[in-house]
Structure formats: C-alpha cells, structure tokens
Design a protein around this motif. Structure first.
Motif, PDB file in Angstrom:
ATOM      1  N   GLN A 366       0.810  -1.211   0.000  1.00  0.00           N
ATOM      2  CA  GLN A 366       0.000   0.000   0.000  1.00  0.00           C
ATOM      3  C   GLN A 366       0.846   1.266   0.000  1.00  0.00           C
ATOM      4  OE1 GLN A 366      -3.059  -0.505  -0.445  1.00  0.00           O
ATOM      5  NE2 GLN A 366      -3.370  -2.604   0.235  1.00  0.00           N
ATOM      6  N   ALA A 367       2.162   1.114  -0.034  1.00  0.00           N
ATOM      7  CA  ALA A 367       3.086   2.262  -0.027  1.00  0.00           C
ATOM      8  C   ALA A 367       2.816   3.188   1.152  1.00  0.00           C
ATOM      9  CB  ALA A 367       2.999   3.031  -1.344  1.00  0.00           C
ATOM     10  N   ARG A 368       2.559   2.585   2.341  1.00  0.00           N
ATOM     11  CA  ARG A 368       2.305   3.382   3.543  1.00  0.00           C
ATOM     12  C   ARG A 368       3.574   3.613   4.364  1.00  0.00           C
ATOM     13  NH1 ARG A 368      -2.764   5.494   2.881  1.00  0.00           N
ATOM     14  NH2 ARG A 368      -2.706   6.090   5.069  1.00  0.00           N
ATOM     15  N   GLY A 369       4.681   2.965   3.990  1.00  0.00           N
ATOM     16  CA  GLY A 369       5.895   3.122   4.773  1.00  0.00           C
ATOM     17  C   GLY A 369       6.908   2.049   4.439  1.00  0.00           C
ATOM     18  N   TRP A 370       7.588   1.569   5.485  1.00  0.00           N
ATOM     19  CA  TRP A 370       8.707   0.663   5.296  1.00  0.00           C
ATOM     20  C   TRP A 370       8.622  -0.483   6.294  1.00  0.00           C
ATOM     21  CZ3 TRP A 370       8.795   5.758   6.673  1.00  0.00           C
ATOM     22  CH2 TRP A 370       8.984   6.687   5.645  1.00  0.00           C
ATOM     23  N   SER A 371       9.211  -1.608   5.943  1.00  0.00           N
ATOM     24  CA  SER A 371       9.256  -2.759   6.846  1.00  0.00           C
ATOM     25  C   SER A 371      10.699  -3.205   7.017  1.00  0.00           C
ATOM     26  CB  SER A 371       8.408  -3.910   6.283  1.00  0.00           C
ATOM     27  OG  SER A 371       8.450  -5.026   7.147  1.00  0.00           O
ATOM     28  N   ARG A 372      11.066  -3.471   8.252  1.00  0.00           N
ATOM     29  CA  ARG A 372      12.411  -3.948   8.568  1.00  0.00           C
ATOM     30  C   ARG A 372      12.316  -5.053   9.618  1.00  0.00           C
ATOM     31  NH1 ARG A 372      12.871  -1.150   4.838  1.00  0.00           N
ATOM     32  NH2 ARG A 372      14.404   0.513   4.412  1.00  0.00           N
ATOM     33  N   PRO A 373      13.321  -5.916   9.704  1.00  0.00           N
ATOM     34  CA  PRO A 373      13.329  -6.919  10.780  1.00  0.00           C
ATOM     35  C   PRO A 373      13.406  -6.242  12.148  1.00  0.00           C
ATOM     36  CG  PRO A 373      14.935  -7.468   9.065  1.00  0.00           C
ATOM     37  CD  PRO A 373      14.470  -6.070   8.786  1.00  0.00           C
ATOM     38  N   LEU A 401      -0.109   8.279   1.168  1.00  0.00           N
ATOM     39  CA  LEU A 401      -0.658   8.418   2.505  1.00  0.00           C
ATOM     40  C   LEU A 401      -2.116   8.877   2.498  1.00  0.00           C
ATOM     41  CD1 LEU A 401       2.424  10.025   4.300  1.00  0.00           C
ATOM     42  CD2 LEU A 401       1.774   7.617   4.152  1.00  0.00           C
ATOM     43  N   GLY A 402      -2.756   8.824   1.345  1.00  0.00           N
ATOM     44  CA  GLY A 402      -4.170   9.143   1.274  1.00  0.00           C
ATOM     45  C   GLY A 402      -5.029   7.950   1.675  1.00  0.00           C
ATOM     46  N   PHE A 403      -6.333   8.053   1.424  1.00  0.00           N
ATOM     47  CA  PHE A 403      -7.270   7.019   1.845  1.00  0.00           C
ATOM     48  C   PHE A 403      -7.656   6.048   0.729  1.00  0.00           C
ATOM     49  CE2 PHE A 403      -8.878  10.152   5.222  1.00  0.00           C
ATOM     50  CZ  PHE A 403      -8.016   9.620   6.165  1.00  0.00           C
ATOM     51  N   ASP A 404      -7.451   6.444  -0.535  1.00  0.00           N
ATOM     52  CA  ASP A 404      -7.942   5.611  -1.626  1.00  0.00           C
ATOM     53  C   ASP A 404      -7.331   4.215  -1.611  1.00  0.00           C
ATOM     54  OD1 ASP A 404      -9.524   7.684  -2.449  1.00  0.00           O
ATOM     55  OD2 ASP A 404      -8.231   8.296  -4.121  1.00  0.00           O
ATOM     56  N   SER A 405      -6.047   4.122  -1.364  1.00  0.00           N
ATOM     57  CA  SER A 405      -5.372   2.825  -1.445  1.00  0.00           C
ATOM     58  C   SER A 405      -5.727   1.906  -0.283  1.00  0.00           C
ATOM     59  CB  SER A 405      -3.851   3.017  -1.499  1.00  0.00           C
ATOM     60  OG  SER A 405      -3.380   3.613  -0.298  1.00  0.00           O
ATOM     61  N   VAL A 406      -6.258   2.462   0.796  1.00  0.00           N
ATOM     62  CA  VAL A 406      -6.596   1.647   1.968  1.00  0.00           C
ATOM     63  C   VAL A 406      -8.089   1.701   2.265  1.00  0.00           C
ATOM     64  CG1 VAL A 406      -4.309   1.789   3.034  1.00  0.00           C
ATOM     65  CG2 VAL A 406      -6.006   3.575   3.515  1.00  0.00           C
ATOM     66  N   ALA A 407      -8.880   2.078   1.275  1.00  0.00           N
ATOM     67  CA  ALA A 407     -10.322   2.232   1.497  1.00  0.00           C
ATOM     68  C   ALA A 407     -10.974   0.941   1.960  1.00  0.00           C
ATOM     69  CB  ALA A 407     -10.990   2.716   0.207  1.00  0.00           C
TER      70      ALA A 407
END
Length: 432
Positions: A366-373, A401-407
């Motif tokens: 969703q391109a909301r951020g990053w993931s790390r161990p 960071l909008g709402f469309d991708s996580v609606a």
C-alpha cells in the motif's frame, strides 16, 4: 435485519476487540440495521473509556461473581470523587494513575487468581448472568442473527449453549487455541474451537493465516470461514496534519499499544538510543519492568506517555513523523494498531518478528511506509536513513498516505463485508 451482538469486550472498554465492535455496530446501525448488544455492566475510569456507539441498543447485565463486586467498588470510588477532582478524558500526553487503592488491587488480584481455575479466565463469571439475560432477550427481540465476539472464549460458549435456533456468526479474530493459550487449557480450547468451526453459521477471522490454520485443524468447508480485518476510522478526506513536533532536525517516532511477550520493543528502544536525532514516544497503559528500565536509561530520546484515551492516542498519531508498528512473533496475527495508523495518514515503520508476516506486505504493497526486521542493527540503519530523508525534506517521498489505497480497511467497508455474511432470508437476498 435485527442483529444481537454478544460481547464481553465492548464500550466503555477501549480494548482492541471493544473498539472493533464499537465501529462495526455503529456502521451497521448507520446502514439501517436494528443492532442490539448484550454486554456486562463494567465500570471503567472516565479517563480510559469510550462512549457507546450511536444508534445501538445496549443491554447490560452483571459481570458476575467477584468481578461484579470489583466493578461495584470502582463505581463507588468514581461516584465519590468531587467533580473538580474527577479525572477528565485525557487529551494531552500525560500519564493516568490507577483508580484502585490497596483494597481494589487486592480484589483485582483475587479475581486474577480465580481466573487460573476458570476457563478461559475470570471473565467466565459473566456467563450465568448472561445466559439468564439472553433467555429473556431472545423471545423479546427475536433477532435475525446473533454475532459472538471472541475474546474471551466464554462468549463463544454462551452462543453455543443459548442461541436456540437463531443463526449465529462467530467473530474469532485470533484462534481460540492461540500461541499464548496456557498449556492447561489447550485441549479445552481446541475442542471449543472445533465446535465453533462446525456449528456456527459462519466464522470470521482477521487474517488469511488464521483462516488457513483453522481449515487445517478442523477440516471445515472453506466457504464457512471469511476474513474481515481490523480497520480505521477517518473522514472522507485526508485530514490536515496536526501541529507536528517543532524540531525540524529531529525524527519523531510514535508507538501506541500494548507490549506482550510476543511483541518485543527491546530492539527498537536500543536502536533509538544509538541514533542521535531520533526521539520515540510510547503511549502504553503498562510497561514490563525490563522495558521500563530501558526507557529510563535514555529519557532524552524515549518518552513514556502512560495510558491515554483513545481520542488522545488518535490525535497524537497525526503529529509525529513516523508511526512504529511492532509485528507479532506469530504470522497468524496482525496487530490492529497497523490499520488504525492508516487513519493518521503518517508514514509507518513496521518491525517484523516472523517470516511471512502479513503486515510487512500490507505496509509495502500500500506504499504506507517501510518494513524492517525487528533487530537492532536493521532498525538503526532504517532510522539513520529516515532521519536523513526528513532533514532533506523528503520523508514522505514515494509514499501514498491518502485514503484511496486503503479504502477497503475503513470500518464502513468492513461493516459492509459483515453485512454480506449475514444469513439473509430468501425474500431479502436481493437487498443484501
């Protein structure tokens, strides 16, 4: 339809499961359903409570046994407070003290001790009053469907024993037999979980991994188990960012939620201390002793906010540069806090503690951020990079960071998914 929800965790409690059904019942009622709830009459300090959802009829009964005495004791203490000294709902990041004195703590410890001998815990004291109340409600309300909210597991037992001929949906969330279930209850939890999977009209879980686990364990038909994740609440448009931390050279991190043995912040706190220019604020009702010591060792970079109201926590999420999400050690579980963060429209740093962690793919897809161990060296590297991005003015570059991708994770959308699972009468199938 007329819906009757059976829930131990329900407002005024502000636990994750109580918040889930606050929002889902609110949305179902807004869609025109006649929503009723059977819940215990629990007393919560006003500083740590939420209101009942609008449009929903709540039927209360005693929590039973020693728990009822504890909550009556709390009620007297809260009622006895002078108005000017009553604790308000927390709207600023200040710790909230416990409302229990030594007598209250004694009652609470006795209640916990009693829970050692009761399955799944002391909340089962609620079952006799709840059964009596349900026997009165079923003929009076004649609901089209019951929904049983787990946890605790006693709610599922209530539905199995007392539903009569009414169709019912089991909202499991986590498995009944979970990784954290005490060994002494494994056999009983497995048996209850099997009954639910085969006798409920439908079963709802929050992750695909949990669905797959239940299908493997019990051989239920795949069409009987659906995934309805946790969600977030937000206005139609992305809200403006609240006033952020003032230092443009400091990376401000926020974590809001509880810590468990399967959700360890040690590496995060160590990494923050290793990177000058990074500050972490933690809003959590209780910190384990070892985590307290880690925080106290670096007060300049790690700030403990204590227990905050739900509203205050949501407001603080919008003020920080990055929201930290700690993954669970089991890939079957995705913390609900991750979805709640979506409503803040801030970047998320997810720290994964297990291979195949579904939250990792959700954040990156969703391109909301990053993931790390969830390991100190990996977190240090991530924090250095994020600090540099902020100082260069590009912290949010490449993110959506909008709402469309996580609606699909809005509570309104999730309520529609619940609605489609309801056992609609044939005459109304077209409406559903």
């Amino acid at each position: 339809m007329r819906i009757l929800l059976l829930a131990y965790a329900f407002p005024p409690l502000a636990t994750p499961q109580a918040l889930r059904w606050y929002y889902l019942t609110r949305e179902l009622a807004a869609r025109g359903h006649d929503v009723h709830v059977l819940a215990p009459d629990l007393v919560v300090d006003p500083s740590d409570s939420i209101d009942e959802p609008p449009g929903v009829v709540v039927h209360r009964c005693s929590p039973g046994g020693l728990t009822a005495q504890i909550h009556e004791y709390r009620r007297r203490r809260i009622d006895a407070r002078p108005v000017e000294n009553a604790l308000p709902v927390v709207t600023t990041p200040a710790p909230v003290a416990s409302s229990l004195n030594w007598k209250g703590r004694l009652h609470r410890n006795l209640d916990l001790g009693l829970g050692y001998f009761m399955y799944p815990d002391s909340t089962s004291q609620w079952l006799p009053p709840a059964r009596a109340q349900l026997r009165r409600l079923l003929p009076a309300l004649r609901p089209d469907v019951l929904i049983a909210s787990h946890e605790p597991a006693g709610v599922l037992q209530l539905a199995l024993d007392s539903r009569g001929d009414t169709p019912w949906i089991a909202d499991l969330g986590d498995p009944v037999l979970a990784d954290y279930t005490p060994v002494r209850w494994h056999r009983r939890a497995h048996a209850l979980e099997a009954r639910v999977c085969h006798e409920a009209s439908h079963v709802v879980v929050t992750t695909e991994a949990t669905r797959a686990r239940l299908l493997r364990r019990h051989g239920a038909a795949p069409s009987r188990i659906s995934v309805v994740s946790q969600g977030f609440d937000a206005p139609r448009e992305r809200p403006p960012r609240s006033a952020a931390m003032t230092d443009p050279g400091t990376l401000e991190l926020f974590y809001g939620g509880r810590f468990y043995p399967f959700r360890d912040p040690t590496a995060l706190i160590q990494a923050v201390g290793a990177v000058p220019g990074v500050r972490l604020r933690i809003a959590s009702p209780e910190l384990p002793d070892e985590i307290q010591r880690l925080c106290l060792a670096n007060p300049a970079q790690v700030e403990r906010l204590g227990r905050l109201s739900h509203e205050a926590t949501l407001a603080l999420q919008r003020t920080h540069d990055v929201l930290v999400n700690l993954g669970n050690r089991s890939p079957d579980q995705t913390p609900g806090k991750l979805f709640e963060y979506f409503g803040a429209c801030r970047p998320i740093l997810h720290l994964s503690s297990s291979p195949g962690d579904p939250a990792e793919s959700i954040v990156t897809r969703q391109a909301r951020g990053w993931s790390r161990p969830n390991e100190t060296p990996a977190i240090v590297e991530a924090l250095i990079g994020l600090l540099e991005r902020k100082r260069a003015g590009g912290l949010e570059a490449g993110l959506d960071l909008g709402f469309d991708s996580v609606a699909a994770y809005r509570w309104s959308a999730l309520a529609r998914r619940i609605e489609r699972l309801l056992p609609w009468p044939a005459a109304r199938t077209a409406i559903a």
